[in-house]
Design a protein around this motif. Sequence first.
Motif, short mmCIF file in Angstrom:
data_model
loop_
_atom_site.label_atom_id
_atom_site.label_comp_id
_atom_site.label_asym_id
_atom_site.label_seq_id
_atom_site.Cartn_x
_atom_site.Cartn_y
_atom_site.Cartn_z
N ARG A 57 0.83 -1.19 0.00
CA ARG A 57 0.00 0.00 0.00
C ARG A 57 0.88 1.25 0.00
NH1 ARG A 57 -5.26 -1.50 0.93
NH2 ARG A 57 -5.86 0.69 1.15
N VAL A 58 0.28 2.37 -0.41
CA VAL A 58 1.00 3.64 -0.50
C VAL A 58 0.22 4.69 0.28
CG1 VAL A 58 1.93 5.39 -2.04
CG2 VAL A 58 1.88 3.00 -2.77
N ALA A 59 0.88 5.36 1.21
CA ALA A 59 0.23 6.43 1.98
C ALA A 59 -0.09 7.60 1.06
CB ALA A 59 1.13 6.88 3.12
N VAL A 60 -1.35 8.04 1.07
CA VAL A 60 -1.80 9.11 0.18
C VAL A 60 -2.56 10.13 1.01
CG1 VAL A 60 -3.21 9.70 -1.82
CG2 VAL A 60 -1.94 7.55 -1.79
N THR A 74 10.26 16.90 8.88
CA THR A 74 10.58 16.33 7.58
C THR A 74 9.29 16.01 6.86
OG1 THR A 74 10.66 14.05 8.38
CG2 THR A 74 12.71 15.33 8.49
N GLY A 75 9.28 16.11 5.56
CA GLY A 75 8.08 15.73 4.83
C GLY A 75 7.99 16.36 3.47
N ASP A 76 7.42 15.61 2.56
CA ASP A 76 7.11 16.05 1.21
C ASP A 76 5.75 15.47 0.85
OD1 ASP A 76 9.94 16.97 -0.29
OD2 ASP A 76 10.24 15.55 1.33
N LYS A 77 5.08 16.11 -0.07
CA LYS A 77 3.82 15.58 -0.58
C LYS A 77 3.91 15.43 -2.08
CE LYS A 77 -1.16 16.01 -0.90
NZ LYS A 77 -2.39 16.75 -0.59
N GLN A 106 6.55 6.44 -4.20
CA GLN A 106 6.62 7.47 -3.16
C GLN A 106 5.27 7.62 -2.45
OE1 GLN A 106 9.66 8.46 -2.98
NE2 GLN A 106 10.45 9.37 -4.83
N GLY A 107 5.35 7.69 -1.12
CA GLY A 107 4.16 7.93 -0.32
C GLY A 107 4.22 9.30 0.33
N ASP A 108 3.11 9.69 0.95
CA ASP A 108 3.02 10.97 1.67
C ASP A 108 3.18 10.70 3.16
OD1 ASP A 108 2.38 12.28 -0.74
OD2 ASP A 108 0.24 11.85 -0.48
N GLY A 109 4.04 11.46 3.81
CA GLY A 109 4.23 11.30 5.24
C GLY A 109 5.13 12.39 5.78
#
Length: 319
Positions: free
Chosen positions: A48-51, A146-149, A164-167
Amino acid sequence: MSLLEAPRLERVASFVPETSLPVADLAGPLGLDATQLRFFTRFLGLDRVAVADGLDLADMLAGAGERALAGIDRDSVRFLVHAHTMQHVAVATPGLLEDVRTRLRLDRATAFSLSHLNCVVGIQALHIARSLLATAGPGDRVLVVTGDKVLMHESRLIRDTTIQGDGAAAVLLGPDPRGDRVLGRALTVLGEFYRGIDCDEALQLAYKHLYPDALAQVMQDALDDARVAAADIAAILPHNVNKLSWKRIAGALGVPRDRVFLDNVGKYAHCYSSDPFINLAAVRADGRVDPGDLVLLASAGLGATFAAAVVEIGEGNQG
């Protein structure tokens, strides 16, 4: 605070969206055929990918920050540092970090961001924070977020490597002796690969061959800097890129593969420079590490950058 009085990681917190998508649902937007989908799921271990649907980057950074700052005197935070992978972190959002600073009520904090080290920038930010606190006043703290979307599904894919996931994550550094202690660190940059995914085919092939040994070497360099042996490490907390290379890397270090924490690879996919801190928060919450244990944070970035840090788990509240 002098350099001899290194700050502790007083709080480590993560913010991963509750929503996620199966990799199979992203096959169309990512242009993956059946063979490629099978490779990502069965061989690389992605499920799964965090979205972060409905959330912007400021929401994620502030969410992680709030968890790290719970019960803390916010006036003690003198610096707010955003360590991000992508050079353009949001769609035309003037004052992104000022928005986060305001939401977190960090009225005395100077805010700035770090980039250009790609996915190792979070680990390197710990060293920057130590330098900031070396001349700060008693009780002063630094909050690293830290973090990117991901801005579009097409940009989630690094071919043959990860999705790439969001976190986001947050690390509060300060003088509390109950916090986690950074014992050693290492950073390596292999500049011939500076074009990343735009390298020619020969360089991309060369990078694939050297990547496991290069990551293992920077981890060994961090162990040497800390003056500890690989056998003393209770857990390796890596980036969540994939599971495929870790048998070789763990073997090169002489560490049993079951000490490599890979649970979040399948749950979230690769959340840029936040991964090692998301994993550190996870193993503490699950009781997988105890005070006094040594853990090894490790990450690699396109470009090519490699970083690692040896951390001794403390007794403090970790958010």
